[in-house]
Design a protein around this motif. Structure first.
Motif, PDB file in Angstrom:
ATOM      1  N   ILE A 403      26.709  -3.900  12.146  1.00 61.23           N
ATOM      2  CA  ILE A 403      26.331  -4.752  11.027  1.00 61.23           C
ATOM      3  C   ILE A 403      27.599  -5.135  10.265  1.00 61.23           C
ATOM      4  O   ILE A 403      28.302  -4.272   9.725  1.00 61.23           O
ATOM      5  CB  ILE A 403      25.336  -4.035  10.090  1.00 61.23           C
ATOM      6  N   ILE A 404      27.906  -6.436  10.225  1.00 70.01           N
ATOM      7  CA  ILE A 404      29.149  -6.886   9.574  1.00 70.01           C
ATOM      8  C   ILE A 404      28.882  -7.821   8.393  1.00 70.01           C
ATOM      9  O   ILE A 404      29.828  -8.278   7.734  1.00 70.01           O
ATOM     10  CB  ILE A 404      30.060  -7.601  10.592  1.00 70.01           C
ATOM     11  N   GLY A 405      27.627  -8.096   8.114  1.00 68.43           N
ATOM     12  CA  GLY A 405      27.287  -8.937   6.975  1.00 68.43           C
ATOM     13  C   GLY A 405      25.880  -8.657   6.501  1.00 68.43           C
ATOM     14  O   GLY A 405      24.959  -8.555   7.326  1.00 68.43           O
ATOM     15  N   VAL A 406      25.703  -8.518   5.201  1.00 65.78           N
ATOM     16  CA  VAL A 406      24.389  -8.177   4.639  1.00 65.78           C
ATOM     17  C   VAL A 406      24.078  -9.143   3.495  1.00 65.78           C
ATOM     18  O   VAL A 406      24.889  -9.299   2.579  1.00 65.78           O
ATOM     19  CB  VAL A 406      24.363  -6.728   4.109  1.00 65.78           C
ATOM     20  N   PRO A 407      22.925  -9.828   3.530  1.00 66.44           N
ATOM     21  CA  PRO A 407      22.561 -10.728   2.431  1.00 66.44           C
ATOM     22  C   PRO A 407      22.269  -9.943   1.146  1.00 66.44           C
ATOM     23  O   PRO A 407      22.039  -8.733   1.175  1.00 66.44           O
ATOM     24  CB  PRO A 407      21.310 -11.438   2.952  1.00 66.44           C
ATOM     25  N   GLU A 408      22.278 -10.653   0.049  1.00 69.07           N
ATOM     26  CA  GLU A 408      22.119 -10.034  -1.270  1.00 69.07           C
ATOM     27  C   GLU A 408      20.859  -9.171  -1.359  1.00 69.07           C
ATOM     28  O   GLU A 408      20.850  -8.099  -1.961  1.00 69.07           O
ATOM     29  CB  GLU A 408      22.052 -11.144  -2.332  1.00 69.07           C
ATOM     30  N   THR A 409      19.784  -9.585  -0.704  1.00 67.06           N
ATOM     31  CA  THR A 409      18.497  -8.879  -0.787  1.00 67.06           C
ATOM     32  C   THR A 409      18.591  -7.440  -0.318  1.00 67.06           C
ATOM     33  O   THR A 409      17.902  -6.554  -0.834  1.00 67.06           O
ATOM     34  CB  THR A 409      17.441  -9.618   0.062  1.00 67.06           C
ATOM     35  N   TYR A 410      19.453  -7.170   0.669  1.00 65.94           N
ATOM     36  CA  TYR A 410      19.496  -5.845   1.296  1.00 65.94           C
ATOM     37  C   TYR A 410      20.789  -5.079   1.018  1.00 65.94           C
ATOM     38  O   TYR A 410      21.053  -4.060   1.650  1.00 65.94           O
ATOM     39  CB  TYR A 410      19.314  -5.991   2.815  1.00 65.94           C
ATOM     40  N   TYR A 413      20.919  -1.119   0.307  1.00 66.43           N
ATOM     41  CA  TYR A 413      20.434  -0.150   1.286  1.00 66.43           C
ATOM     42  C   TYR A 413      21.557   0.481   2.115  1.00 66.43           C
ATOM     43  O   TYR A 413      21.282   1.295   2.989  1.00 66.43           O
ATOM     44  CB  TYR A 413      19.436  -0.826   2.233  1.00 66.43           C
ATOM     45  N   GLY A 414      22.794   0.119   1.849  1.00 60.72           N
ATOM     46  CA  GLY A 414      23.907   0.735   2.565  1.00 60.72           C
ATOM     47  C   GLY A 414      23.927   0.401   4.051  1.00 60.72           C
ATOM     48  O   GLY A 414      24.170   1.279   4.883  1.00 60.72           O
ATOM     49  N   LEU A 415      23.692  -0.843   4.403  1.00 61.61           N
ATOM     50  CA  LEU A 415      23.640  -1.238   5.805  1.00 61.61           C
ATOM     51  C   LEU A 415      25.011  -1.585   6.382  1.00 61.61           C
ATOM     52  O   LEU A 415      25.245  -1.412   7.576  1.00 61.61           O
ATOM     53  CB  LEU A 415      22.711  -2.449   5.982  1.00 61.61           C
ATOM     54  N   TYR A 416      25.910  -2.071   5.549  1.00 63.34           N
ATOM     55  CA  TYR A 416      27.178  -2.632   6.030  1.00 63.34           C
ATOM     56  C   TYR A 416      28.011  -1.596   6.791  1.00 63.34           C
ATOM     57  O   TYR A 416      28.167  -0.466   6.361  1.00 63.34           O
ATOM     58  CB  TYR A 416      27.998  -3.172   4.857  1.00 63.34           C
ATOM     59  N   GLY A 417      28.528  -2.029   7.949  1.00 63.68           N
ATOM     60  CA  GLY A 417      29.441  -1.196   8.716  1.00 63.68           C
ATOM     61  C   GLY A 417      28.778  -0.187   9.627  1.00 63.68           C
ATOM     62  O   GLY A 417      29.464   0.508  10.383  1.00 63.68           O
ATOM     63  N   LYS A 418      27.445  -0.093   9.594  1.00 62.65           N
ATOM     64  CA  LYS A 418      26.732   0.883  10.424  1.00 62.65           C
ATOM     65  C   LYS A 418      26.312   0.253  11.755  1.00 62.65           C
ATOM     66  O   LYS A 418      26.311  -0.968  11.916  1.00 62.65           O
ATOM     67  CB  LYS A 418      25.514   1.427   9.679  1.00 62.65           C
ATOM     68  N   ILE A 419      25.968   1.117  12.697  1.00 63.13           N
ATOM     69  CA  ILE A 419      25.535   0.661  14.015  1.00 63.13           C
ATOM     70  C   ILE A 419      24.014   0.592  14.031  1.00 63.13           C
ATOM     71  O   ILE A 419      23.328   1.581  13.771  1.00 63.13           O
ATOM     72  CB  ILE A 419      26.019   1.609  15.131  1.00 63.13           C
ATOM     73  N   LEU A 420      23.494  -0.580  14.332  1.00 63.41           N
ATOM     74  CA  LEU A 420      22.049  -0.783  14.430  1.00 63.41           C
ATOM     75  C   LEU A 420      21.617  -0.425  15.845  1.00 63.41           C
ATOM     76  O   LEU A 420      22.027  -1.071  16.816  1.00 63.41           O
ATOM     77  CB  LEU A 420      21.707  -2.237  14.110  1.00 63.41           C
ATOM     78  N   LEU A 421      20.799   0.628  15.970  1.00 62.88           N
ATOM     79  CA  LEU A 421      20.419   1.149  17.283  1.00 62.88           C
ATOM     80  C   LEU A 421      19.089   0.597  17.802  1.00 62.88           C
ATOM     81  O   LEU A 421      18.934   0.359  19.001  1.00 62.88           O
ATOM     82  CB  LEU A 421      20.337   2.677  17.246  1.00 62.88           C
ATOM     83  N   SER A 422      18.121   0.420  16.894  1.00 66.76           N
ATOM     84  CA  SER A 422      16.803  -0.030  17.352  1.00 66.76           C
ATOM     85  C   SER A 422      16.033  -0.704  16.231  1.00 66.76           C
ATOM     86  O   SER A 422      16.306  -0.489  15.040  1.00 66.76           O
ATOM     87  CB  SER A 422      15.990   1.154  17.905  1.00 66.76           C
ATOM     88  N   VAL A 423      15.060  -1.508  16.627  1.00 66.55           N
ATOM     89  CA  VAL A 423      14.120  -2.146  15.704  1.00 66.55           C
ATOM     90  C   VAL A 423      12.724  -1.803  16.175  1.00 66.55           C
ATOM     91  O   VAL A 423      12.366  -2.064  17.332  1.00 66.55           O
ATOM     92  CB  VAL A 423      14.310  -3.676  15.670  1.00 66.55           C
ATOM     93  N   ASP A 424      11.947  -1.173  15.288  1.00 70.55           N
ATOM     94  CA  ASP A 424      10.590  -0.718  15.654  1.00 70.55           C
ATOM     95  C   ASP A 424      10.607   0.091  16.946  1.00 70.55           C
ATOM     96  O   ASP A 424       9.767  -0.104  17.847  1.00 70.55           O
ATOM     97  CB  ASP A 424       9.640  -1.916  15.772  1.00 70.55           C
ATOM     98  N   ASP A 425      11.607   0.977  17.045  1.00 62.33           N
ATOM     99  CA  ASP A 425      11.780   1.925  18.156  1.00 62.33           C
ATOM    100  C   ASP A 425      12.123   1.255  19.486  1.00 62.33           C
ATOM    101  O   ASP A 425      12.071   1.903  20.534  1.00 62.33           O
ATOM    102  CB  ASP A 425      10.521   2.802  18.326  1.00 62.33           C
TER     103      ASP A 425
END
Length: 464
Positions: A403-410, A413-425
């Motif tokens: 994750i290299i960019g996060v809109p103002e809404t999110y 939640y501390g998303l920036y810079g983390k690895i996104l592994l799955s969506v809904d498992d």
């Protein structure tokens, strides 16, 4: 003497009558329109004789194309199982509510004698069972080979134990506006039905969909999705996909995925298991934006290069901001959809020739397409990129996207810079898979994402 005079008088009257009849009924009179000022007004007229059959459509023969096509177009039935509403027993005791089968229908096109069938992804999405019925009413269970939600194309396979009639892919780049085409499908659960129309437009963009379509006025209705759009030779030039309608039924506009794009998607699925998409690596402004209007960019015929993506083929080829793309290979480019439509049929590593206008100088520059490394996912608007070797080493993972960019809404939640592994498992391997999974998210339901932080810890967030 009287007899001779009588005969002469009769001859004169007969001649006069004959001449008058000729003038009245047979001689073409030429009229010239003259203005009061004495200036002649000229009208150009086509003197080609009218066909005894009538003009236009009556002189065309659709029968050969129709006979070839109807037997290669199939009916596709999609059976999904939906759970009923949660009841009090399920809440306390974990009992499962009954699952209700729901049936969706569409069309498909046989593209090989051994039973490969192309259809729309939305026709078979979330299917628990797929069945295909041929035009001779024989029904077969179908296997899903692969899908590409981005182009709305899916590939099925049936085992018919015999050679099947099929359609050959035509070259959709050669389709001309005004050309006659036939739409063949199974609207309203009928057997193969043929409608005729003309190509109304090419490289038509629809809303936010990153895809260009062939627009036609051939009647397309519910159930036609996944059916064939063919020319008068019976060549497959498109896969019918969508209509524009406020009622849900045909109102004059229908759209098809060009055959060159469908063919490339099918070949990628069969060879690689997924779809490889190459990009040039440029950014363009929205034509109706204040920036484009203020700078006159909205009036440019071509694609205006506003920026160049780092590490892209455009950067390697030294494409510059301010360049105007006029052609790609032999295809004229008037708008961005012309460019993306052609590129959609290419793969990373393919080379294209861009004809540019740079400060009124015409340049021809070869550009090698590369795979997209970053994108913004739908619904949540998070920007992600594929993992580098360094990312895999630092986070000790071989799957996921960063994750290299996060809109103002999110941003809280501390998303920036983390690895996104799955969506809904569902596991993510690259940015295209992430785009597909985020595209399925409902704005009114719950969505869970699993991430990996720099400490190697897994985090799970649920959004509603």
């Amino acid at each position: 003497m009287k007899k001779i005079s009588s005969l002469l008088l009769v001859a004169v009257f007969a001649g006069a009558f004959t001449l008058g009849a000729y003038k009245l009924f047979f001689e073409n009179t030429n009229y010239k329109v003259v203005t009061q000022e004495g200036e002649n007004t000229t009208f150009k007229t086509n003197y080609t004789p009218t066909s005894p059959k009538g003009a236009g459509i009556n002189e065309l023969d659709f029968t050969t194309a129709a006979e070839t096509t109807v037997n290669a177009v199939v009916h596709v039935k999609n059976v999904t199982l939906s759970s009923g509403p949660t009841n009090i027993m399920e809440f306390f005791y974990g009992s499962k509510s009954s699952q209700t089968p729901q049936v969706g229908t569409g069309s498909g096109v046989i593209i090989s004698s051994d039973g490969y069938i192309v259809t729309n992804n939305h026709v078979i999405d979330k299917a628990n069972k797929l069945q295909v019925t041929l035009n001779n009413n024989k029904t077969y269970d179908a296997e899903l080979i692969g899908t590409d939600p981005n182009t709305d194309i899916a590939l099925l396979k049936i085992d018919a134990k015999k050679h099947l009639p099929y359609l050959a892919f035509g070259d959709s780049d050669n389709v001309k506006i005004g050309e006659w085409v036939l739409a063949v499908g199974n609207p309203f659960n009928l057997t193969s039905t043929v409608t005729a129309g003309i190509v109304s437009a090419k490289a038509r963009a629809l809303g936010q969909i990153d895809q260009s379509f062939i627009q036609t006025d051939a009647a397309v209705n519910p159930g036609n999705s996944g059916g064939a759009l063919v020319n008068t030779n019976g060549d497959l030039v498109g896969i019918n996909t969508a209509i524009t309608s406020q009622t849900g039924s045909y109102v004059g506009y229908s759209f098809a995925v060009p055959s060159n794009i469908a063919k490339k998607v099918v070949e990628d699925i069969m060879e690689y298991g997924n779809v490889l998409k190459g990009i040039i690596g440029i950014t363009t402004p929205h034509m109706n934006s204040p920036y484009a209007i203020e700078n006159g960019i909205n009036e440019i015929e071509g694609v205006y290069v506003d920026g160049v993506t780092s590490g892209s083929g455009a950067e390697d080829a030294e494409i510059q901001s301010g360049d105007i793309i006029k052609k790609i290979d032999d295809i004229k480019v008037k708008k961005f959809a012309d460019l993306t439509g052609y590129i959609s049929a290419k793969r990373p590593g393919d080379e294209v020739i861009l004809t540019l206008d740079r400060d009124n100088e015409v340049l021809e520059i070869p550009v090698t397409l590369k795979e997209r490394q970053t994108l913004i996912v739908p619904v949540m608007g998070i920007e992600i990129k594929n993992l580098t070797e360094e990312d895999m080493k630092n986070f000790n993972t071989k799957t996921g996207v960063k994750i290299i960019g996060v809109p103002e809404t999110y941003r809280g939640y501390g998303l920036y810079g983390k690895i996104l592994l799955s969506v809904d498992d569902e596991k993510i391997n690259n940015i295209q898979e992430a785009k597909t999974l985020f595209g399925r998210i409902s704005r009114y339901g719950k969505t869970s994402i699993t991430m990996l932080n720099s400490k190697g810890e897994r985090e799970r967030l649920i959004f509603q």
